[in-house]
Design a protein around this motif. Sequence first.
Motif, PDB file in Angstrom:
ATOM      1  N   LYS A  33      38.281 -16.696 -20.969  1.00 44.33           N
ATOM      2  CA  LYS A  33      38.924 -16.899 -19.677  1.00 44.33           C
ATOM      3  C   LYS A  33      39.624 -15.632 -19.222  1.00 44.33           C
ATOM      4  CE  LYS A  33      42.099 -20.044 -17.276  1.00 44.33           C
ATOM      5  NZ  LYS A  33      42.970 -21.227 -17.434  1.00 44.33           N
ATOM      6  N   SER A  36      44.447 -15.044 -14.160  1.00 45.17           N
ATOM      7  CA  SER A  36      44.366 -15.642 -12.833  1.00 45.17           C
ATOM      8  C   SER A  36      44.293 -14.556 -11.768  1.00 45.17           C
ATOM      9  CB  SER A  36      45.588 -16.528 -12.585  1.00 45.17           C
ATOM     10  OG  SER A  36      46.765 -15.725 -12.519  1.00 45.17           O
ATOM     11  N   GLN A  52      40.771 -11.067  -5.477  1.00 46.95           N
ATOM     12  CA  GLN A  52      39.776 -12.123  -5.257  1.00 46.95           C
ATOM     13  C   GLN A  52      38.420 -11.521  -4.891  1.00 46.95           C
ATOM     14  OE1 GLN A  52      40.266 -15.827  -5.359  1.00 46.95           O
ATOM     15  NE2 GLN A  52      38.091 -15.313  -5.645  1.00 46.95           N
ATOM     16  N   ARG A  59      31.143 -12.484  -9.623  1.00 50.41           N
ATOM     17  CA  ARG A  59      30.501 -13.806  -9.619  1.00 50.41           C
ATOM     18  C   ARG A  59      29.121 -13.717  -8.988  1.00 50.41           C
ATOM     19  NH1 ARG A  59      34.160 -17.962  -6.719  1.00 50.41           N
ATOM     20  NH2 ARG A  59      32.367 -19.282  -7.187  1.00 50.41           N
ATOM     21  N   THR A  66      33.330 -19.467 -12.143  1.00 50.46           N
ATOM     22  CA  THR A  66      34.616 -20.097 -11.860  1.00 50.46           C
ATOM     23  C   THR A  66      34.468 -21.610 -11.922  1.00 50.46           C
ATOM     24  OG1 THR A  66      35.381 -18.260 -10.483  1.00 50.46           O
ATOM     25  CG2 THR A  66      36.443 -20.395 -10.166  1.00 50.46           C
ATOM     26  N   GLY A  71      39.656 -22.203 -14.024  1.00 56.11           N
ATOM     27  CA  GLY A  71      39.800 -20.752 -14.012  1.00 56.11           C
ATOM     28  C   GLY A  71      38.464 -20.047 -13.987  1.00 56.11           C
ATOM     29  N   THR A  72      38.491 -18.731 -14.196  1.00 55.90           N
ATOM     30  CA  THR A  72      37.293 -17.893 -14.168  1.00 55.90           C
ATOM     31  C   THR A  72      36.989 -17.413 -15.578  1.00 55.90           C
ATOM     32  OG1 THR A  72      37.753 -17.171 -11.898  1.00 55.90           O
ATOM     33  CG2 THR A  72      36.259 -15.810 -13.197  1.00 55.90           C
TER      34      THR A  72
END
Length: 263
Positions: A33, A36, A52, A59, A66, A71-72
């Motif tokens: 993970k 954030s 972001q 991504r 995500t 979370g990512t």
Amino acid sequence: MSVNPGATEWPHRQIADQIRAKIQAGDWGPGEKLPSIPDIGHIYGVAKQTAQRAIDQLRIEGLLITRPGSGTYVRGVRRRLARLARGRYGTTRGYHTDPGARYRQRLTLVGRAPAPHEVAAAFGVAEGTELLVRRAVITSQEQVVEVSATWLRASEVAGSALEGLAPLTRPLYQEVEEVTGRQYVYATDQLSARLPHRDEAETLQIRADTPVLTLLHIGYDGQRHPIEVTQSTWPGPTTLLTDDYKVPSPRHEPEDGPDLALA
């Protein structure tokens, strides 16, 4: 980890480059993970929107995934394809070169449905003709890596195990040969890239603007009549197509030129 405000590269791309390098170096492993978005912004000294954009870029590349409310994470699977669908007729019995135990197939739907354009064209029938479809998802390490749909003529497989959701006890093509009495002799693979449909993006857990690779596999009998059409879809950024083959030896010509051989 920092951003150089004087660099010509946009800040979010600098951040993406640094995160990508950490993933490639193994500092962040599959399934790990990430901090954030606010924490990433704090680490790099940038606004949350910039952080972001960096995550969104990774991504799209397929490196991150995500999970809403969680979370990512670093995406854990990179699928390696070899010779497209040839392996399904060989000893590996699958579309991949990795050990088959790493992959699990789960049927999500078996029933009759109108054939889409490319499937109907392959069968030589009108678009919307009712065919039998077997839809499935392929997972690895609990992550969906492929969605597929196998289409068959409903009249040829009526009343057989191919109409049920129960797992087959042998490879699909062997079951089809037994049920239809027709043998696979030829096959065609058509590979293309496009943006995913909404349901594909949701199932593969990718953004709607992430390209996917699609394979249209057509199996024929000895008279070149189609037996089966299968559509397979993979996330483009995490799918690698390889083809190993032997290069032909140079052709040796007589010293006096090729016409000498005809004299």
